[in-house]
Write a protein that holds these residues in place. Sequence first.
Motif, PDB file in Angstrom:
ATOM      1  N   TYR A  92      -2.387  -5.110 -17.512  1.00 16.97           N
ATOM      2  CA  TYR A  92      -1.037  -5.232 -17.389  1.00 16.97           C
ATOM      3  C   TYR A  92       0.052  -4.262 -17.468  1.00 16.97           C
ATOM      4  N   GLU A  93      -0.141  -3.313 -18.471  1.00 17.96           N
ATOM      5  CA  GLU A  93       0.763  -2.340 -18.751  1.00 17.96           C
ATOM      6  C   GLU A  93       0.693  -1.413 -17.590  1.00 17.96           C
ATOM      7  N   GLU A  94      -0.547  -0.940 -17.188  1.00 20.15           N
ATOM      8  CA  GLU A  94      -0.544  -0.167 -15.926  1.00 20.15           C
ATOM      9  C   GLU A  94       0.146  -0.845 -14.694  1.00 20.15           C
ATOM     10  N   LEU A  95       0.042  -2.028 -14.529  1.00 22.69           N
ATOM     11  CA  LEU A  95       0.553  -2.588 -13.416  1.00 22.69           C
ATOM     12  C   LEU A  95       1.960  -2.859 -13.507  1.00 22.69           C
ATOM     13  N   ASP A  96       2.384  -2.899 -14.653  1.00 16.99           N
ATOM     14  CA  ASP A  96       3.828  -3.187 -15.082  1.00 16.99           C
ATOM     15  C   ASP A  96       4.532  -1.706 -14.636  1.00 16.99           C
ATOM     16  N   ARG A  97       3.976  -0.749 -14.969  1.00 16.68           N
ATOM     17  CA  ARG A  97       4.635   0.529 -14.380  1.00 16.68           C
ATOM     18  C   ARG A  97       4.672   0.768 -13.022  1.00 16.68           C
ATOM     19  N   ILE A  98       4.020   0.068 -12.267  1.00 13.84           N
ATOM     20  CA  ILE A  98       3.953   0.419 -10.980  1.00 13.84           C
ATOM     21  C   ILE A  98       4.914  -1.003 -10.210  1.00 13.84           C
ATOM     22  N   LEU A  99       4.706  -2.280 -10.607  1.00  8.30           N
ATOM     23  CA  LEU A  99       5.146  -3.241  -9.997  1.00  8.30           C
ATOM     24  C   LEU A  99       6.516  -3.717 -10.732  1.00  8.30           C
ATOM     25  N   GLY A 100       6.818  -3.124 -11.896  1.00  8.74           N
ATOM     26  CA  GLY A 100       7.844  -4.042 -12.781  1.00  8.74           C
ATOM     27  C   GLY A 100       9.064  -4.034 -11.983  1.00  8.74           C
ATOM     28  N   ASP A 101       9.477  -3.411 -11.358  1.00 10.72           N
ATOM     29  CA  ASP A 101      10.932  -3.228 -10.699  1.00 10.72           C
ATOM     30  C   ASP A 101      10.665  -3.355  -9.078  1.00 10.72           C
ATOM     31  N   LYS A 102       9.697  -3.913  -8.581  1.00 10.94           N
ATOM     32  CA  LYS A 102       9.557  -4.159  -7.339  1.00 10.94           C
ATOM     33  C   LYS A 102      10.305  -5.504  -6.867  1.00 10.94           C
ATOM     34  N   PRO A 103      10.901  -5.529  -5.748  1.00 14.70           N
ATOM     35  CA  PRO A 103      11.595  -6.628  -5.375  1.00 14.70           C
ATOM     36  C   PRO A 103      10.516  -8.104  -5.168  1.00 14.70           C
TER      37      PRO A 103
END
Length: 162
Positions: A92-103
């Motif tokens: 989750y943390e790794e994915l959040d760094r990549i996807l967290g601000d994606k529309p």
Amino acid sequence: MADAASETGQWKGSEVTDLISIWGDRSIQAKLEGSYRNRAVFEEIAREINERGYRRSWLQCQRKIKSLRAKYKEVKDWNKQSGRQRITCPFYEELDRILGDKPSVQPVELLDSCDAFLATPSPSTSDGSSASTSEELASSSASSVNSNGSSTSTACMFLVVF
């Protein structure tokens, strides 16, 4: 590091971590941004993961990333709803760094139709006064789709004094 598990479809934790690391690289993300035909990018990802000792095709990499994105979005949507106990998923943390601000995960802007109705100027006459001198009750009904895909209806009522 290549073994029978990588050929049968099972992904080890270290392999997924490497895949996320490659996929999360800024240059890879830039190539994927707004791209529908992205086979060449996933071939590049597969080459890189194979250089790290795994045996994966571009299609396996693409499907795994699609699966990781879907699970991340599911968890993110679940956690947005109030009253629910927070959940998480692997990586989750790794994915959040990549996807967290994606529309696709966090919409840039949501339109509230009630706000739009309030912002609409009332009609006026040529002398600048309101078109009506009596009190009017305005009503508006709107339907919208939440970020989790469910539909909601909102009714807005305003007392407009002219």
